[in-house]
Design a protein around this motif. Structure first.
Motif, PDB file in Angstrom:
ATOM      1  N   PRO A  81       4.404  14.688  19.166  1.00 12.70           N
ATOM      2  CA  PRO A  81       4.114  13.479  19.814  1.00 12.70           C
ATOM      3  C   PRO A  81       3.348  12.866  18.431  1.00 12.70           C
ATOM      4  N   GLY A  82       3.495  11.535  18.221  1.00 13.36           N
ATOM      5  CA  GLY A  82       2.643  10.613  17.487  1.00 13.36           C
ATOM      6  C   GLY A  82       3.125  10.714  16.056  1.00 13.36           C
ATOM      7  N   ALA A  83       4.112  11.842  15.876  1.00 10.96           N
ATOM      8  CA  ALA A  83       4.589  11.981  14.187  1.00 10.96           C
ATOM      9  C   ALA A  83       5.347  10.941  13.934  1.00 10.96           C
ATOM     10  N   ARG A  84       5.003  10.228  13.038  1.00 10.00           N
ATOM     11  CA  ARG A  84       6.092   8.916  12.692  1.00 10.00           C
ATOM     12  C   ARG A  84       6.719   9.116  11.486  1.00 10.00           C
ATOM     13  N   CYS A  85       6.610  10.171  10.499  1.00  7.84           N
ATOM     14  CA  CYS A  85       7.137  10.183   9.267  1.00  7.84           C
ATOM     15  C   CYS A  85       6.756  11.616   8.518  1.00  7.84           C
ATOM     16  N   LEU A  86       7.835  12.138   7.899  1.00 11.94           N
ATOM     17  CA  LEU A  86       7.790  13.456   7.289  1.00 11.94           C
ATOM     18  C   LEU A  86       8.078  13.223   5.724  1.00 11.94           C
ATOM     19  N   LEU A  87       7.182  13.344   4.770  1.00 17.12           N
ATOM     20  CA  LEU A  87       7.370  13.039   3.473  1.00 17.12           C
ATOM     21  C   LEU A  87       7.256  14.400   2.618  1.00 17.12           C
TER      22      LEU A  87
END
Length: 108
Positions: A81-87
């Motif tokens: 929840p709330g994670a918008r991106c994985l770099l």
């Protein structure tokens, strides 16, 4: 726990630099943060546990996860929840700024 420090502003973004997850969770300015960047793996905890704790405290800021080079199987959990991106490290400034823009757009 480390004391929060402020890193110089870049591209108009002021970056509080906190030593660890506990410093972030204990920061009196936590509610002021628009977006949180977190390593997936860090001393004493994980970024996923950090997000769970943030949500349990009532904080809804979007989170951008930073992870080690490919081979890390974090992508499915990065849908927390709330994670918008994985770099994936290393990443470019452009990739980071695109993730921040995506996170802030989704937070509105």
């Amino acid at each position: 726990a480390s004391m929060p420090m402020m890193a110089p502003a870049t591209n108009g973004v002021l970056k509080p630099s906190l030593g660890d997850a506990e410093a972030l969770l204990g920061s009196p300015r936590l509610a002021e943060f628009s977006c949180i960047l977190s390593d997936v793996v860090m001393p004493g905890t994980t970024g996923f546990v950090l997000v769970e704790r943030l949500r349990a405290m009532g904080h809804a800021q979007p989170v951008i996860f930073l992870t080690a080079p490919k081979g890390d199987h974090s992508a499915p959990r990065a849908e927390a929840p709330g994670a918008r991106c994985l770099l994936t490290k290393p990443f470019t400034t452009e990739a980071l700024m695109a993730c921040v823009a995506k996170a802030l757009e989704g937070a509105r």
